[in-house]
Design a protein around this motif. Sequence first.
Motif, PDB file in Angstrom:
ATOM      1  N   ARG A   1       0.836  -1.205   0.000  1.00  0.00           N
ATOM      2  CA  ARG A   1       0.000   0.000   0.000  1.00  0.00           C
ATOM      3  C   ARG A   1       0.875   1.260   0.000  1.00  0.00           C
ATOM      4  N   ARG A   2       0.264   2.357  -0.386  1.00  0.00           N
ATOM      5  CA  ARG A   2       0.998   3.631  -0.405  1.00  0.00           C
ATOM      6  C   ARG A   2       1.494   3.982   0.994  1.00  0.00           C
ATOM      7  N   SER A   3       0.705   3.656   1.998  1.00  0.00           N
ATOM      8  CA  SER A   3       1.086   3.979   3.382  1.00  0.00           C
ATOM      9  C   SER A   3       2.267   3.149   3.870  1.00  0.00           C
ATOM     10  N   ASP A   4       2.606   2.072   3.157  1.00  0.00           N
ATOM     11  CA  ASP A   4       3.744   1.230   3.536  1.00  0.00           C
ATOM     12  C   ASP A   4       5.064   1.783   3.018  1.00  0.00           C
ATOM     13  N   CYS A   5       5.001   2.796   2.162  1.00  0.00           N
ATOM     14  CA  CYS A   5       6.190   3.252   1.434  1.00  0.00           C
ATOM     15  C   CYS A   5       6.634   4.642   1.879  1.00  0.00           C
ATOM     16  N   THR A   6       7.930   4.792   2.062  1.00  0.00           N
ATOM     17  CA  THR A   6       8.549   6.101   2.257  1.00  0.00           C
ATOM     18  C   THR A   6       9.363   6.393   1.009  1.00  0.00           C
ATOM     19  N   LEU A   7       8.927   7.405   0.216  1.00  0.00           N
ATOM     20  CA  LEU A   7       9.511   7.662  -1.103  1.00  0.00           C
ATOM     21  C   LEU A   7      10.010   9.106  -1.182  1.00  0.00           C
ATOM     22  N   PRO A   8      11.221   9.355  -0.705  1.00  0.00           N
ATOM     23  CA  PRO A   8      11.752  10.729  -0.753  1.00  0.00           C
ATOM     24  C   PRO A   8      12.089  11.150  -2.181  1.00  0.00           C
ATOM     25  N   GLY A   9      12.258  12.449  -2.383  1.00  0.00           N
ATOM     26  CA  GLY A   9      12.610  12.940  -3.706  1.00  0.00           C
ATOM     27  C   GLY A   9      14.003  12.528  -4.129  1.00  0.00           C
ATOM     28  N   LYS A  10      14.907  12.339  -3.174  1.00  0.00           N
ATOM     29  CA  LYS A  10      16.269  11.911  -3.473  1.00  0.00           C
ATOM     30  C   LYS A  10      16.692  10.850  -2.454  1.00  0.00           C
TER      31      LYS A  10
ATOM     32  N   ASP B   1      -8.465   0.869  -1.972  1.00  0.00           N
ATOM     33  CA  ASP B   1      -8.006   0.502  -0.635  1.00  0.00           C
ATOM     34  C   ASP B   1      -6.551   0.879  -0.389  1.00  0.00           C
ATOM     35  N   GLY B   2      -5.953   1.644  -1.309  1.00  0.00           N
ATOM     36  CA  GLY B   2      -4.600   2.128  -1.112  1.00  0.00           C
ATOM     37  C   GLY B   2      -3.509   1.254  -1.685  1.00  0.00           C
ATOM     38  N   ARG B   3      -3.876   0.129  -2.292  1.00  0.00           N
ATOM     39  CA  ARG B   3      -2.852  -0.735  -2.896  1.00  0.00           C
ATOM     40  C   ARG B   3      -2.202  -0.051  -4.099  1.00  0.00           C
ATOM     41  N   LEU B   4      -0.889  -0.239  -4.250  1.00  0.00           N
ATOM     42  CA  LEU B   4      -0.159   0.386  -5.354  1.00  0.00           C
ATOM     43  C   LEU B   4      -0.456  -0.283  -6.679  1.00  0.00           C
TER      44      LEU B   4
END
Length: 464
Positions: A287-296, A359-362
């Motif tokens: 899910r999107r909430s499981d991911c930490t996706l910084p710009g760099k 449901d937020g799944r990628l």
Amino acid sequence: MKSYKVSIWKISVNRSARKPTYLVRWAVDGSPFHEVHKTKALADRFRAKLLRAADKGEPFGTVTGLPDSLRSGQAGLSFLELALKYLDHRWADASAKQRDSMTDSLATAVPALVKAMRGRPAPGTLRKALRSYLLAPPRGERERPDDIAAAVAWIEKASLPVAELLETSQVHALVDAVFRKLDGKPAASQTYRRRRAVVFNCLGYAVELGMLPSNPLSKVRRKRQSGHRPVQEVDRRVVVNPRQARELLAAVTYVGGWDRASGRRLRAFYGCLYYAAMRPGEVLGLRRSDCTLPGKGWGRIELAETRPTAGKAWTDSGEAHDRRGLKQRAAGEVRLVPIPPPLVRLLREHLDEFGTAKDGRLFASERGNVVAASSYSRVWKQARELALLPSQVSSVLAARPYDLRHAGVSQWLNSGVPAPEVAARAGHSVDVLLKIYAKCIDGQEAEMNERIMKGLGEDDRSEE
């Protein structure tokens, strides 16, 4: 087996115990049997039942020593009835994959312990009747075609009592059935081990119920066949190198239908398999909430759920994908996986173009459902044909999307990442990791050779 050759002797008294006991002794086809009773009245009553059965011409079992009329209670349950009780006992707490495995294994084993009766259905029909109509609960709700109804009626009458497994020949027949496919050829070693484990646990349940004194499978081992030894190590031929992995991920965007949307929709999915060494079911539950996706820089994924493909018949929800916690982990346990910048970019691009499911799944199909295994396997096949050389396409190189996970773990090990860290990221124990990927640790042969030569006091250059 049954026999009409029965001898029943007079009751004898055992006076060596503190209280006398009464022994009923008889023989079936020359094999002696006995049963101890606390009172003479009980012994007389049991002996009278044996005499009555013999007078009626009933056959006696050569394993239990009893006629059919005295097979009552747990001891009289057939192997089919045991299988049904075992499935009812395990069903609620079993995952969809386990339910599938249990019904497959027992549908293979039950027909091995049957009477020689006329009208035996074809193997495929009997297996379908057991697996799809009789074993899996809820039972009796689906309408049964005539051939299935006939197969069910036959197996219900033909299934022998569990006590027959006290005879070694019956156990060998059971093991042989589990070992073979419907066409009689040996099954894959993993299939045999999985089926045997299910049948072993089922018979262990029979021991708990008092139907058997011990598990008969404990005494029988099948000799390993040449060519069918268990293979646990990853075949290094399936592992792609980083350049090949990048080319395959790029090729995905050029396949998948007239607008190539299905290919682009799955590029980050395959990227998770390679860069994060995730299992397909784990990616499908991401899910999107499981991911930490910084710009760099590096990101992070917190894995908490998996959506393995199981089939509608085995899930409580009726969906094709089960919803479970992580494999071989306690409920609610999370696995943290740092992800490199290339995967961070892939996931950010995926979210920009396709967003998430409700449901937020990628990763979802065009209709928002969980992506089917057939869909991502089909796109992968097309990508291989585009990215690889013809000789590689016909080889086992990255033949399955799952091979990207093998490539990712191998790349970590070959980069010098310590095994405990690799195991933690991949969701393995260290010993299993090294056992599975032992042949995929590459690039160290020259270094090891140099160390050996130094230990021998030699110099490689002396031979040049």
